[in-house]
Motif scaffolding. Structure first.
Motif, mmCIF file in Angstrom:
data_model
loop_
_atom_site.group_PDB
_atom_site.id
_atom_site.type_symbol
_atom_site.label_atom_id
_atom_site.label_comp_id
_atom_site.label_asym_id
_atom_site.label_seq_id
_atom_site.Cartn_x
_atom_site.Cartn_y
_atom_site.Cartn_z
ATOM 1 N N MET A 385 -7.999 -2.264 12.400
ATOM 2 C CA MET A 385 -7.139 -2.520 13.547
ATOM 3 C C MET A 385 -7.540 -3.851 14.181
ATOM 4 S SD MET A 385 -8.709 0.163 16.329
ATOM 5 C CE MET A 385 -8.374 1.553 15.262
ATOM 6 N N PRO A 386 -6.621 -4.499 14.863
ATOM 7 C CA PRO A 386 -6.939 -5.777 15.493
ATOM 8 C C PRO A 386 -8.131 -5.657 16.443
ATOM 9 C CG PRO A 386 -4.574 -5.453 15.459
ATOM 10 C CD PRO A 386 -5.188 -4.158 15.000
ATOM 11 N N GLY A 387 -9.021 -6.621 16.331
ATOM 12 C CA GLY A 387 -10.220 -6.650 17.148
ATOM 13 C C GLY A 387 -11.440 -6.079 16.477
ATOM 14 N N ALA A 388 -11.248 -5.274 15.459
ATOM 15 C CA ALA A 388 -12.389 -4.660 14.770
ATOM 16 C C ALA A 388 -13.006 -5.641 13.775
ATOM 17 C CB ALA A 388 -11.950 -3.395 14.047
ATOM 18 N N ALA A 389 -14.270 -5.429 13.461
ATOM 19 C CA ALA A 389 -14.925 -6.231 12.425
ATOM 20 C C ALA A 389 -14.198 -6.059 11.098
ATOM 21 C CB ALA A 389 -16.382 -5.813 12.289
ATOM 22 N N ALA A 390 -14.100 -7.138 10.358
ATOM 23 C CA ALA A 390 -13.415 -7.099 9.059
ATOM 24 C C ALA A 390 -14.380 -6.613 7.982
ATOM 25 C CB ALA A 390 -12.846 -8.462 8.720
ATOM 26 N N ASP A 391 -14.898 -5.404 8.192
ATOM 27 C CA ASP A 391 -15.740 -4.726 7.207
ATOM 28 C C ASP A 391 -14.815 -3.821 6.409
ATOM 29 O OD1 ASP A 391 -17.825 -5.984 8.497
ATOM 30 O OD2 ASP A 391 -18.451 -4.210 9.612
ATOM 31 N N ILE A 392 -14.623 -4.153 5.145
ATOM 32 C CA ILE A 392 -13.508 -3.595 4.373
ATOM 33 C C ILE A 392 -13.989 -3.225 2.978
ATOM 34 C CG2 ILE A 392 -11.268 -4.202 3.321
ATOM 35 C CD1 ILE A 392 -10.959 -6.168 5.756
ATOM 36 N N VAL A 393 -13.475 -2.113 2.466
ATOM 37 C CA VAL A 393 -13.738 -1.752 1.078
ATOM 38 C C VAL A 393 -12.403 -1.522 0.383
ATOM 39 C CG1 VAL A 393 -14.109 0.679 1.696
ATOM 40 C CG2 VAL A 393 -14.973 -0.169 -0.462
ATOM 41 N N MET A 394 -12.278 -2.092 -0.798
ATOM 42 C CA MET A 394 -11.066 -1.971 -1.599
ATOM 43 C C MET A 394 -11.383 -1.047 -2.775
ATOM 44 S SD MET A 394 -10.211 -6.074 -1.398
ATOM 45 C CE MET A 394 -8.653 -6.017 -2.268
ATOM 46 N N VAL A 395 -10.557 0.001 -2.942
ATOM 47 C CA VAL A 395 -10.835 0.994 -3.979
ATOM 48 C C VAL A 395 -9.625 1.150 -4.895
ATOM 49 C CG1 VAL A 395 -12.442 2.220 -2.478
ATOM 50 C CG2 VAL A 395 -10.067 2.963 -2.595
ATOM 51 N N ASN A 396 -9.928 1.439 -6.140
ATOM 52 C CA ASN A 396 -8.908 1.728 -7.141
ATOM 53 C C ASN A 396 -8.977 3.211 -7.452
ATOM 54 O OD1 ASN A 396 -7.270 2.009 -9.374
ATOM 55 N ND2 ASN A 396 -7.989 0.137 -10.378
ATOM 56 N N LEU A 397 -7.990 3.958 -6.969
ATOM 57 C CA LEU A 397 -8.000 5.397 -7.176
ATOM 58 C C LEU A 397 -7.718 5.781 -8.617
ATOM 59 C CD1 LEU A 397 -6.155 6.683 -3.968
ATOM 60 C CD2 LEU A 397 -8.608 6.334 -4.340
ATOM 61 N N GLY A 398 -7.169 4.853 -9.387
ATOM 62 C CA GLY A 398 -6.857 5.127 -10.779
ATOM 63 C C GLY A 398 -7.977 4.781 -11.732
ATOM 64 N N ALA A 399 -9.043 4.179 -11.212
ATOM 65 C CA ALA A 399 -10.187 3.813 -12.052
ATOM 66 C C ALA A 399 -11.272 4.879 -11.929
ATOM 67 C CB ALA A 399 -10.715 2.449 -11.653
ATOM 68 N N GLU A 400 -12.384 4.651 -12.565
ATOM 69 C CA GLU A 400 -13.456 5.629 -12.621
ATOM 70 C C GLU A 400 -14.784 4.958 -12.330
ATOM 71 O OE1 GLU A 400 -14.075 9.288 -15.618
ATOM 72 O OE2 GLU A 400 -14.581 7.366 -16.530
#
Length: 459
Positions: A385-400
């Motif tokens: 959300m706006p204002g929050a730290a840009a601590d982000i994780v990107m996940v692939n639900l189709g991978a293993e």
């Protein structure tokens, strides 16, 4: 103004639900959450097509133990493991040598971690002196919470546990009262010492190489009774009480019985969700954890508790030892050091739960991120959300995710025998800390020392 980074094309796990969208990042913070197709100029873009975007995980229960035991893992190695697992913030427990139990030692640990931490970090402290002045001083030093045990210090580890062990109920009540006045949460390792002492004595005649002996020596009853006592005390104290590493259905019964009697929360861990005593028997002493991993029925009950809100937090209780330390006690569950690496399986465990239909992806984000930010007063870590730290994780639900010893970042990779060869549906493909890629899916990116000391907003 041009953004530093735009992440587009993915599905965002937002507080109100999942939807396609674009994240706009500037100066390490999220400054916009746009609908698909909305344009903004940026110095860098990331195409997240086919991926789900989650807030970075917050591990509220981690033991790195640095600087006292570098042979078990360093701040650099273990925060690297955190990032590889999608964890952008770790809460470090006070068990080191000497124990982190004073303002001076909090500052020493903060300075030590800041030199090489790759992920953000917060620090727990032990309340060595039960006075309002000492507790308020720890709060002013920026500790995230207090930590105590309801059991005595393990033999030979008195310096590590100085101020942590408060087996007497009157002392536990005083800790809760003082913490309530300082507005600090209290996190408790809850096992009833009298029950443990009797059980341990009875277990001495059992086969020490049998995983069942460990459960006999530390029964679920000891955990349930200690939790019930703490929750009873907290009706009077009204502190922010948090129960660490719940293992069993019997403890869940107690948590539900005391619902709404005071401000309390609870956590469990990947090893209790994904393993049972049979798995520990196969792993040997490398699978010994306190409290013990229990039975398949308990794992099923814990998953249900995550789904229905009885438990709102999943943490690693990451506790690395050197392989030689575990090997020295091979065949003896009663004397082996307790602990298992967990930083790189926290998020994969929950993604597996999503794939199995046990929890939703939004609930997974709550369990390892949003709820922690709320409970421990970290509004800057409050989600996408706006204002929050840009601590982000990107996940692939189709991978293993396949746990391979050689690919683990933790220095305790050889000890992770419960996880070796295990397969999870879903994979962390990128971790960003303050808007900068720190894990690219196969390696750590950037220099160490980027991790920041985070403190709660207690006002």
């Amino acid at each position: 103004m041009t953004a530093d980074l735009v992440i587009f094309g993915g599905i965002l796990a937002l507080p109100g639900g999942q939807r396609p969208g674009t994240l706009v990042i500037r100066d390490g913070r999220i400054v916009g959450v746009l609908a698909p197709g909305e344009q903004v100029e940026a110095e860098e873009t990331l195409d997240a097509k086919g991926l789900h975007i989650l807030p970075g995980a917050i591990d509220i229960h981690c033991h790195i133990r640095s600087p006292a035991y570098p042979h078990r893992g360093t701040v650099e190695s273990e925060t690297s493991a955190a990032l590889a697992g999608g964890i952008t913030t770790v809460f470090e427990m006070p068990i080191t040598n000497p124990c982190c139990n004073s303002v001076e030692r909090v500052r020493l640990r903060r300075d030590h971690f800041e030199q090489t931490a790759r992920a953000d970090f917060a620090l727990y402290a032990a309340p060595a002196t039960l006075t309002q002045t000492s507790i308020e001083a720890l709060a002013e030093a920026g500790v995230i919470a207090l930590k105590i045990f309801t059991t005595p210090a393990p033999p030979g580890r008195g310096a590590e546990f100085e101020g942590l062990s408060w087996p007497d109920a009157a002392d536990q009540l005083q800790v809760l009262r003082l913490a309530a006045q300082a507005n600090l949460p209290v996190v408790v390792h809850a096992e009833h010492q009298n029950i443990l002492a009797r059980a341990a004595a009875a277990a001495r005649v059992l086969d020490p190489s049998d995983a069942a002996t460990h459960n006999a020596a530390r029964p679920a009853l000891a955990e349930a009774l200690a939790v019930a006592q703490l929750l009873t005390l907290n009706i009077e104290a009204q502190a922010k009480l948090h129960i660490a590493h719940v293992t069993s259905a019997s403890v869940l019964d107690i948590l539900r019985l005391f619902a709404d009697t005071s401000d309390f929360s609870a956590e469990t861990c990947p090893h209790y969700l994904m393993h049972d005593e049979d798995d520990v028997a196969k792993a040997g002493v490398w699978g010994k954890i306190n409290p013990p991993i229990r039975y398949a029925s308990d794992s099923a009950a814990l998953w249900q508790a995550l789904a229905d809100g009885t438990i709102d937090h999943v943490t690693t209780d990451h506790a690395a030892f050197a392989p030689v330390e575990k090997a020295a006690a091979e065949g003896d569950f009663l004397s082996a050091p307790p602990g298992h690496p967990g930083l790189e399986v926290l998020l994969p465990t929950l993604l597996e739960g999503v794939a199995a239909g046990r929890i939703s992806l939004g609930r997974a984000a709550d369990l390892v991120s949003t709820k922690a930010a709320q409970r421990f007063c970290l509004p800057q870590k409050s989600g996408l959300m706006p204002g929050a730290a840009a601590d982000i994780v990107m996940v692939n639900l189709g991978a293993e995710t396949v746990i391979d010893q050689a690919s683990l970042q933790t220095a305790a990779r050889a000890n992770a025998r419960l996880s070796h060869g295990k397969r999870y549906r879903g994979r962390v493909v990128r971790t960003l800390l303050a808007g900068i890629t720190a894990w690219d899916g196969s390696a750590i990116v950037g220099a160490y020392g980027n991790g920041r000391f985070v403190t709660p907003s207690l006002a």
